[in-house]
Motif scaffolding. Structure first.
Motif, PDB file in Angstrom:
ATOM      1  N   ILE A  40       0.866  -1.177   0.000  1.00 63.36           N
ATOM      2  CA  ILE A  40       0.000   0.000   0.000  1.00 63.36           C
ATOM      3  C   ILE A  40       0.905   1.229   0.000  1.00 63.36           C
ATOM      4  O   ILE A  40       1.760   1.372   0.870  1.00 63.36           O
ATOM      5  CB  ILE A  40      -0.934  -0.017   1.211  1.00 63.36           C
ATOM      6  N   THR A  41       0.718   2.096  -0.981  1.00 67.98           N
ATOM      7  CA  THR A  41       1.611   3.227  -1.147  1.00 67.98           C
ATOM      8  C   THR A  41       0.948   4.531  -0.714  1.00 67.98           C
ATOM      9  O   THR A  41      -0.256   4.721  -0.892  1.00 67.98           O
ATOM     10  CB  THR A  41       2.086   3.357  -2.608  1.00 67.98           C
ATOM     11  N   PHE A  42       1.775   5.396  -0.162  1.00 65.62           N
ATOM     12  CA  PHE A  42       1.361   6.727   0.278  1.00 65.62           C
ATOM     13  C   PHE A  42       2.236   7.758  -0.425  1.00 65.62           C
ATOM     14  O   PHE A  42       3.070   7.405  -1.259  1.00 65.62           O
ATOM     15  CB  PHE A  42       1.479   6.837   1.793  1.00 65.62           C
ATOM     16  N   LEU A  43       2.080   9.003  -0.081  1.00 71.33           N
ATOM     17  CA  LEU A  43       2.818  10.051  -0.762  1.00 71.33           C
ATOM     18  C   LEU A  43       4.321   9.857  -0.641  1.00 71.33           C
ATOM     19  O   LEU A  43       5.056  10.001  -1.618  1.00 71.33           O
ATOM     20  CB  LEU A  43       2.431  11.424  -0.197  1.00 71.33           C
ATOM     21  N   GLU A  44       4.801   9.485   0.555  1.00 70.82           N
ATOM     22  CA  GLU A  44       6.247   9.375   0.762  1.00 70.82           C
ATOM     23  C   GLU A  44       6.652   8.118   1.527  1.00 70.82           C
ATOM     24  O   GLU A  44       7.697   8.090   2.174  1.00 70.82           O
ATOM     25  CB  GLU A  44       6.768  10.619   1.483  1.00 70.82           C
ATOM     26  N   LYS A  45       5.815   7.052   1.470  1.00 65.46           N
ATOM     27  CA  LYS A  45       6.188   5.808   2.133  1.00 65.46           C
ATOM     28  C   LYS A  45       5.417   4.634   1.549  1.00 65.46           C
ATOM     29  O   LYS A  45       4.428   4.806   0.819  1.00 65.46           O
ATOM     30  CB  LYS A  45       5.969   5.893   3.644  1.00 65.46           C
ATOM     31  N   LEU A  46       5.866   3.425   1.890  1.00 64.67           N
ATOM     32  CA  LEU A  46       5.216   2.183   1.498  1.00 64.67           C
ATOM     33  C   LEU A  46       4.929   1.358   2.739  1.00 64.67           C
ATOM     34  O   LEU A  46       5.756   1.295   3.648  1.00 64.67           O
ATOM     35  CB  LEU A  46       6.121   1.346   0.583  1.00 64.67           C
ATOM     36  N   ALA A  47       3.777   0.712   2.776  1.00 64.78           N
ATOM     37  CA  ALA A  47       3.446  -0.236   3.838  1.00 64.78           C
ATOM     38  C   ALA A  47       3.303  -1.607   3.196  1.00 64.78           C
ATOM     39  O   ALA A  47       2.508  -1.783   2.257  1.00 64.78           O
ATOM     40  CB  ALA A  47       2.161   0.156   4.554  1.00 64.78           C
ATOM     41  N   VAL A  48       4.067  -2.584   3.671  1.00 61.79           N
ATOM     42  CA  VAL A  48       4.111  -3.912   3.064  1.00 61.79           C
ATOM     43  C   VAL A  48       3.432  -4.919   3.987  1.00 61.79           C
ATOM     44  O   VAL A  48       3.727  -4.969   5.192  1.00 61.79           O
ATOM     45  CB  VAL A  48       5.566  -4.340   2.791  1.00 61.79           C
ATOM     46  N   PHE A  49       2.539  -5.738   3.425  1.00 63.20           N
ATOM     47  CA  PHE A  49       1.769  -6.713   4.193  1.00 63.20           C
ATOM     48  C   PHE A  49       1.975  -8.104   3.608  1.00 63.20           C
ATOM     49  O   PHE A  49       2.150  -8.267   2.397  1.00 63.20           O
ATOM     50  CB  PHE A  49       0.273  -6.358   4.167  1.00 63.20           C
ATOM     51  N   ASP A  50       1.921  -9.099   4.469  1.00 65.57           N
ATOM     52  CA  ASP A  50       2.036 -10.487   4.042  1.00 65.57           C
ATOM     53  C   ASP A  50       0.773 -10.883   3.271  1.00 65.57           C
ATOM     54  O   ASP A  50      -0.346 -10.662   3.736  1.00 65.57           O
ATOM     55  CB  ASP A  50       2.224 -11.393   5.257  1.00 65.57           C
ATOM     56  N   ALA A  51       0.945 -11.489   2.095  1.00 64.01           N
ATOM     57  CA  ALA A  51      -0.204 -11.842   1.260  1.00 64.01           C
ATOM     58  C   ALA A  51      -1.065 -12.936   1.869  1.00 64.01           C
ATOM     59  O   ALA A  51      -2.263 -13.027   1.587  1.00 64.01           O
ATOM     60  CB  ALA A  51       0.276 -12.272  -0.127  1.00 64.01           C
ATOM     61  N   SER A  52      -0.489 -13.783   2.725  1.00 60.29           N
ATOM     62  CA  SER A  52      -1.238 -14.897   3.319  1.00 60.29           C
ATOM     63  C   SER A  52      -2.048 -14.490   4.533  1.00 60.29           C
ATOM     64  O   SER A  52      -3.147 -14.996   4.769  1.00 60.29           O
ATOM     65  CB  SER A  52      -0.266 -16.014   3.723  1.00 60.29           C
ATOM     66  N   THR A  53      -1.517 -13.537   5.312  1.00 57.33           N
ATOM     67  CA  THR A  53      -2.165 -13.153   6.572  1.00 57.33           C
ATOM     68  C   THR A  53      -2.743 -11.748   6.548  1.00 57.33           C
ATOM     69  O   THR A  53      -3.551 -11.401   7.410  1.00 57.33           O
ATOM     70  CB  THR A  53      -1.154 -13.242   7.724  1.00 57.33           C
ATOM     71  N   LEU A  54      -2.312 -10.934   5.592  1.00 54.36           N
ATOM     72  CA  LEU A  54      -2.674  -9.516   5.508  1.00 54.36           C
ATOM     73  C   LEU A  54      -2.221  -8.740   6.747  1.00 54.36           C
ATOM     74  O   LEU A  54      -2.796  -7.716   7.091  1.00 54.36           O
ATOM     75  CB  LEU A  54      -4.184  -9.342   5.276  1.00 54.36           C
ATOM     76  N   GLU A  55      -1.191  -9.251   7.416  1.00 62.67           N
ATOM     77  CA  GLU A  55      -0.597  -8.550   8.551  1.00 62.67           C
ATOM     78  C   GLU A  55       0.597  -7.742   8.067  1.00 62.67           C
ATOM     79  O   GLU A  55       1.297  -8.135   7.133  1.00 62.67           O
ATOM     80  CB  GLU A  55      -0.161  -9.549   9.624  1.00 62.67           C
ATOM     81  N   ASP A  56       0.842  -6.594   8.736  1.00 59.00           N
ATOM     82  CA  ASP A  56       1.931  -5.731   8.305  1.00 59.00           C
ATOM     83  C   ASP A  56       3.281  -6.401   8.529  1.00 59.00           C
ATOM     84  O   ASP A  56       3.511  -7.064   9.536  1.00 59.00           O
ATOM     85  CB  ASP A  56       1.864  -4.381   9.021  1.00 59.00           C
ATOM     86  N   THR A  57       4.167  -6.232   7.561  1.00 58.58           N
ATOM     87  CA  THR A  57       5.496  -6.829   7.589  1.00 58.58           C
ATOM     88  C   THR A  57       6.571  -5.775   7.850  1.00 58.58           C
ATOM     89  O   THR A  57       7.379  -5.904   8.756  1.00 58.58           O
ATOM     90  CB  THR A  57       5.794  -7.542   6.263  1.00 58.58           C
TER      91      THR A  57
END
Length: 227
Positions: free
Chosen positions: A189-206
């Motif tokens: 998930i991208t924002f103006l000046e950062k990225l948030a990465v989540f596990d595809a299997s659990t949808l928990e933040d990595t």
């Protein structure tokens, strides 16, 4: 950011539409007219309904049910063709339709919670002995960012099952979401000046990447994911 799961009011789904002869219009005009004809008035607030809904955008997408890499043997043996996934965006919500080779479109999602900024169909993740797909019974799943809920607009992402029509998870953020990308391992998930990465299997933040800079182009951030 925070995550929560739960069943919300299930969108109305299940309409079926038979194909009609093509007239002298553009392809998008035909799609728009076809969808508008089958959108019932009950999907909208009757006090504000003044006619057919305005379609803002239309696109075809891919998911596991039309992934040739997953079902190539079956397609070759049975002579079947993978269905199209048609996503239709309105001023207040989206619809998703499965269109098989016979053209009889079946509605699999009608989400009318607010204006949609981003919608991404998520691939089924790669699993192993140490990695279990927590949402295997809900897939295919889409990730959607809209104006639903209290607080600032476009600051949450809803994960919605195309199989059941329910919202299986929602993640809230402090800043507006600009884009969603995904492969079989991660959801980004991208924002103006950062990225948030989540596990595809659990949808928990990595993890989160904060060393990003806005792109001068039409999109705030350009992200390439390898499948």
């Amino acid at each position: 950011m925070s995550g929560e799961s739960g069943r919300h009011s299930r969108p109305v789904v299940g309409q079926q539409v038979r194909p009609e002869p093509v007239v002298e219009k553009t392809f998008v005009e035909n799609v728009a007219g076809f969808i508008n004809e089958v959108t019932p008035q009950t999907y909208n607030n009757p006090s504000h309904y003044e006619g057919k809904e305005t379609i803002l955008w239309v696109r075809f997408d891919y998911c596991d049910i039309n992934d040739l890499a997953r079902f190539r043997d079956k397609i070759e043996v049975n002579g079947n063709s993978p269905p199209l996934i048609l996503i239709v965006g309105y001023a207040c919500g989206v619809q998703a339709w499965v269109i098989p080779v016979n053209g009889e479109a079946v509605e699999v999602l009608s989400w009318r919670q607010g204006a949609v900024r981003v919608l991404k169909v998520l691939p089924t993740p790669i699993t192993s002995a140490s990695s279990v797909d927590h949402y295997s019974l809900k897939r295919p799943i889409i990730a959607l960012c809209d104006t639903a809920g209290p607080g600032p607009h476009f600051c949450s992402v809803s994960f919605i099952s195309l199989k059941t029509g329910e919202q299986v998870k929602i993640i809230k953020f402090k800043h507006p979401v600009h884009d969603i990308q995904a492969n079989k391992n991660i959801v980004v998930i991208t924002f103006l000046e950062k990225l948030a990465v989540f596990d595809a299997s659990t949808l928990e933040d990595t993890f989160t990447v904060t060393t990003c800079y806005p792109s001068p182009g039409p999109r705030y951030l350009c992200l390439l994911l390898y499948h």
